[in-house]
Design a protein around this motif. Structure first.
Motif, PDB file in Angstrom:
ATOM      1  N   GLY A 168       0.817  -1.210   0.000  1.00 19.63           N
ATOM      2  CA  GLY A 168       0.000   0.000   0.000  1.00 19.63           C
ATOM      3  C   GLY A 168       0.851   1.260   0.000  1.00 19.63           C
ATOM      4  N   TYR A 169       1.934   1.254   0.776  1.00 20.90           N
ATOM      5  CA  TYR A 169       2.806   2.430   0.827  1.00 20.90           C
ATOM      6  C   TYR A 169       3.510   2.652  -0.509  1.00 20.90           C
ATOM      7  N   VAL A 170       3.875   1.590  -1.186  1.00 22.16           N
ATOM      8  CA  VAL A 170       4.487   1.722  -2.511  1.00 22.16           C
ATOM      9  C   VAL A 170       3.509   2.427  -3.459  1.00 22.16           C
ATOM     10  N   CYS A 171       2.237   2.040  -3.384  1.00 21.76           N
ATOM     11  CA  CYS A 171       1.228   2.664  -4.247  1.00 21.76           C
ATOM     12  C   CYS A 171       1.042   4.145  -3.937  1.00 21.76           C
ATOM     13  N   ALA A 210      -4.573  -1.757   1.307  1.00 20.15           N
ATOM     14  CA  ALA A 210      -3.682  -1.786   0.138  1.00 20.15           C
ATOM     15  C   ALA A 210      -4.476  -1.556  -1.145  1.00 20.15           C
ATOM     16  N   LEU A 211      -5.674  -2.173  -1.244  1.00 16.07           N
ATOM     17  CA  LEU A 211      -6.504  -1.965  -2.431  1.00 16.07           C
ATOM     18  C   LEU A 211      -6.923  -0.502  -2.533  1.00 16.07           C
ATOM     19  N   LEU A 212      -7.270   0.093  -1.411  1.00 16.87           N
ATOM     20  CA  LEU A 212      -7.649   1.504  -1.392  1.00 16.87           C
ATOM     21  C   LEU A 212      -6.514   2.383  -1.924  1.00 16.87           C
ATOM     22  N   SER A 213      -5.292   2.070  -1.529  1.00 10.79           N
ATOM     23  CA  SER A 213      -4.133   2.857  -1.970  1.00 10.79           C
ATOM     24  C   SER A 213      -3.789   2.615  -3.434  1.00 10.79           C
ATOM     25  N   SER A 214      -4.186   1.455  -3.956  1.00 14.84           N
ATOM     26  CA  SER A 214      -3.737   1.060  -5.300  1.00 14.84           C
ATOM     27  C   SER A 214      -4.694   1.450  -6.419  1.00 14.84           C
TER      28      SER A 214
END
Length: 885
Positions: A168-171, A210-214
């Protein structure tokens, strides 16, 4: 200098010490380590973070230090940090990455420091192709693969959770257009974790985050029906989770999907998304309700933008599907219930400021009204009629705020038709005995009714005035303050209507003249209350009323001003009340800008302000009032105060922390004095330049310094400013090296710099054909021509550095106006010789024209000048294409 890892760990543990001396010493040592050998420091921090034997405090502090070495918020500095990382030996970088990967799942804190640092490294590695081509380089794709494997294969729940967190942070860190090349590496482990029945609550939550960030970077998945179906199905299923936090995150995902992929929602709205979001709004969990409301607010805002045409025409714009209009019959009653449900305390007006489902529902109704102005009243007014006389105060309160939400969009005629039957109950609610909230809401609504539909003001004014004056004594200060605003709104609109009948001239009298003294005296009394909130509202209302005065009320206005001046002089200490009174006086005295009899009042006002300034008071209200006083006095009367003003300015600009408003006052002084400011030009110009030469000058102060230089140049004129043009151009070149592209803090610097270039170009512009002139005039023209060349070269380079598709509207418009002026003065052919290498003038003019005509700006002057320049530029390009090389 720290000699060992053990000493470093000790320093890290001391970074949470309550003892300021110990804390400062630890931070100093860590900073020295960074300066001496940043690569070694980063490596050491990764060693501390990866070793689970170290204390949680030391590991967390090491992670924070490491992250600060890898990234910062400032865009230009962030790239510098990335290059510093890439300058480390490849072996060192690989070792650090491996340590961070091994640390995933071993920390006892959230968010994971190791996960954040890995994302920063992933962003930095995007630059690796510019510095090295080694096949051993661990690329962004490799990092994503490692994280995917950890999520899919490891049995360690903590490690899997941290890997999802890192994903998530990468996104969040990496450009979504770059990440879209790896969307399957991101989506596969995330979706599998969300749908796997064996996934624990922690894993599902981490996967949902993670999905939210991506979502922005997985757009290829949304290009196919099958890809969309998977994501929508998984998300919709997750919204039904019994775990509230999972439901909230999943609803957030739906909100973000609507924002990024509005055009793909059609197949899912009726059967899935509409019922899910409406059910969310009626949830007893406020976080779930908020996300249901947020979904419809987001959709309404998108459809409003589509209807307004504010989207950039260079991008593909989806067609509005009018989801909000279709949902109104079901959505409005549910939002009305939210207005009722999420109110607890009948007299706690302060909680109206909190972002709760009540405020969210109110905001959503406003968006719906803007989207569907022609039909919103059909659904709202029946709800209001049923609730406004209800025995439950919550129902009455909801009815009032529903009308407030839509009244502006209804338009005058519809508002009159719909609200006329409701005026009696609305007025009764101003005296509601059971709820201060209801009394407050009724006055807020009355304020809007007076402003937007003055035809609803009753003919019999005495009962209305008596009631409003009585409500100024309400025991709740917020209600009394709202009454102040209602009263001011009433006076302003009646004055405006009478003035319009006089073709904009000041009327001799109006229907409120007989109540004028009564109103001003009551507001003065309110201004003496202990509540600062009520003081501010009373003096603001008093200012509005004094400005909206016909001729037969001038005597009352003057006596009120004299009363305020006496009150200020009698206050023992500088207080908030005094500052607000200065603002009121500024506006009231402006009412007498052409009245010679008011000159003594203006002098008294300025003298009072100077005494406060000289006492060392630093308050924005005082500087704004002084700015107004300078303008009101004019060049002749201002001379009386010049010795005191200039003495104060010389002292103030020498202080360590120069306020932007002080610099602004210097600009005001030059604007008012015009050419009479010449004796002060050299000193203050040098002062401003010295300020601009300071390396760490705050952005706001730098911007105001540039604006003041522009005021100086405009005030003294081209002849007197001629000796300062070349050094001013040199200073602007320095500014070009400091300002940051697309940084909101630097927008005003860039706008003011372009405006100053505009003035300097006007002062240096000269036609190159001057063969028949006398020798001395030729020399002068040659000198000006060189300055013009220098000016336009600087302009071209500056705009190349700061302008692209992402640049803010104000900077684009300022740039468009400047380029238009150059084309108008020199012609398209000559102008293009300066711009063609660094700037696409045609693109800039089109962008400025579009943004000037947009929903927000609407600048007629900019539109006209840009259209003219575009026409000339297009003619030049046509001729250029016809002439063979």
């Amino acid at each position: 200098m720290v000699a060992s890892l053990a000493c470093l760990i000790q320093c890290l543990e001391r970074t949470i010490s309550p003892d300021r001396n110990i804390l400062a010493e630890a931070q100093l040592v860590l900073e020295q380590c960074v300066q001496e050998n940043v690569g070694q420091f980063i490596s050491n921090m990764s060693i501390v973070l990866a070793d689970s034997k170290n204390s949680p405090v030391a590991r967390q502090a090491a992670g924070l230090q490491l992250k600060n070495c890898l990234t910062v918020r400032n865009v230009s500095l962030k790239e510098e940090h990335h290059r510093r990382w890439l300058a480390l030996p490849l072996k060192t970088r690989k070792a650090i990455r491996e340590r961070l990967i091994s640390a995933l799942g071993t920390e006892n804190v959230y968010p994971s420091c190791a996960a954040q640092c890995l994302a920063c490294i992933g962003a930095a590695e995007l630059l690796s192709s510019e510095t090295e081509t080694s096949s051993d380089t661990t690329s962004l794709g490799d990092l994503l693969s490692v994280l995917a494997n950890l999520i899919g294969q490891t049995a360690n729940e903590h490690c899997k959770e941290a890997a999802l967190e890192a994903l998530g942070y990468v996104c969040q860190e990496v450009n979504p257009n770059v990440l879209s090349n790896f969307y399957t590496s991101i989506l596969t482990p995330v979706l599998n974790s969300m749908i796997n029945n064996k996934s624990t609550k922690r894993i599902r939550l981490a996967a949902a985050r993670a999905l939210l960030s991506s979502l922005e970077c997985i757009h290829p998945q949304f290009e196919t029906e099958g890809g969309r179906n998977i994501i929508i199905q998984v998300t919709c299923d997750a919204t039904q989770s019994r775990i509230a936090e999972e439901s909230v995150i999943s609803l957030e995902i739906l909100v973000k999907i609507a924002f990024f992929y509005y055009q793909h929602l059609l197949d899912y709205m009726d059967q899935a998304i509409v019922p899910i979001t409406l059910n969310a709004i009626v949830s007893s969990d406020s976080n779930i309700a908020m996300q249901g409301i947020e979904f419809w607010s987001s959709v309404a805002e998108i459809e409003l933008n589509l209807a307004s045409g504010v989207y950039d025409p260079t991008f593909a714009v989806p067609k509005s599907c009018q989801y909000t209009e279709k949902a109104l019959p079901k959505l409005v009653p549910i939002l009305m219930e939210a207005l009722v449900t999420w109110q607890d305390l009948s007299n706690d007006i302060d909680d109206l400021e909190d972002w709760t489902p009540f405020k969210g529902a109110f905001s959503c109704l406003m968006f719906l009204a803007q989207c569907c102005p022609n039909i919103i009243d059909l659904y709202i007014i029946p709800e209001v009629s049923n609730r406004i006389k209800h025995s439950d105060w919550r129902q009455r309160h909801a009815a009032l705020w529903a009308v407030i939400a839509i009244i502006e969009e209804m338009g005058t005629e519809k508002a009159y038709e719909n609200l006329l039957p409701l005026m009696a109950p609305i007025w009764e609610l101003t005296d509601d005995k059971k709820s201060a909230k209801v009394r407050y809401g009724s006055h807020v609504l009355l304020n809007r009714i007076f402003e937007l539909c003055p035809a609803l003001i009753p003919k019999a004014l005495r009962p209305l005035i008596n009631g409003l004056l009585e409500h100024l004594d309400d025991n709740k200060e917020q209600v009394a303050a709202a009454t102040c605003r209602s009263l001011a709104s009433l006076v302003k609109v009646v004055f405006k209507l009478v003035s319009e009948k006089k073709d904009g001239g000041k009327p001799l009298t109006f229907s409120l003249s007989r109540y004028y003294k009564e109103i001003t005296e009551k507001l003065l009394k309110c201004g003496e209350m202990s509540s600062e909130h009520l003081q501010f509202a009373a003096y603001q209302a008093l200012a509005d009323i004094l400005v909206s005065s016909p001729h037969d009320c001038y005597g009352i206005v003057k006596s009120t001003i004299q009363t305020l001046l006496r009150k200020i002089q009698n206050l023992e200490d500088t207080t908030g009340q005094q500052y607000v009174m200065y603002g009121t006086l500024s506006r009231a005295l402006a009412r007498f800008d052409l009245d010679e009899n008011a000159v003594p009042l203006r002098h008294e006002f300025m003298s009072s302000l100077l005494s406060v300034l000289e006492a060392g008071v630093v308050k924005e209200e005082i500087f704004l009032a002084t700015s107004c006083a300078i303008s009101l006095l004019g060049p002749t009367e201002l001379k009386v105060h010049l010795p005191s003003l200039t003495t104060y300015f010389k002292l103030a600009v020498g202080l360590p922390d120069v306020l932007p408003l002080i610099v602004g006052l210097i600009g005001d002084l030059f604007r008012v004095l015009g050419t009479e400011s010449l004796p002060y030009l050299d000193y203050y110009w040098t002062t401003i330049i010295d300020l601009l030469n300071q390396k760490d000058l705050p952005a706001k102060l730098r911007s105001d310094c540039i604006a003041t230089l522009m005021d100086m140049a405009n005030s003294v004129g081209v002849l007197h400013y001629q000796p300062y043009i070349a050094p001013t151009l040199n200073q602007l070149q320095n500014i070009a090296g400091i300002t940051v592209k697309n940084d909101t803090e630097h927008e005003e610097i860039q706008e003011n710099t372009l405006k100053l270039y505009n003035v300097l170009f006007s002062y240096t512009c000269v036609d190159q054909e001057f063969g028949q002139l006398e020798q001395n005039l030729k020399l002068e023209c040659s000198s000006r021509l060189l300055l013009m060349h220098e000016c336009l070269k600087s302009v071209s380079k500056f705009m190349e550095d700061i302008i692209d598709e992402e640049t803010s509207d104000i900077v684009i418009i300022a740039g468009g106006i400047l380029v238009s002026l150059v084309i108008a003065r020199l012609g398209a052919a000559k102008a293009n010789t300066y711009f063609e290498l660094n700037l696409n003038a045609s693109w800039l003019l089109n962008a400025a024209l579009h943004r000037a005509n947009s929903f927000e700006f609407s600048s007629y002057e900019c539109s006209q000048i840009c259209k003219s320049a575009l026409s000339e530029l297009e003619d030049y390009n046509i001729v250029k294409r016809l002439i063979p090389n």
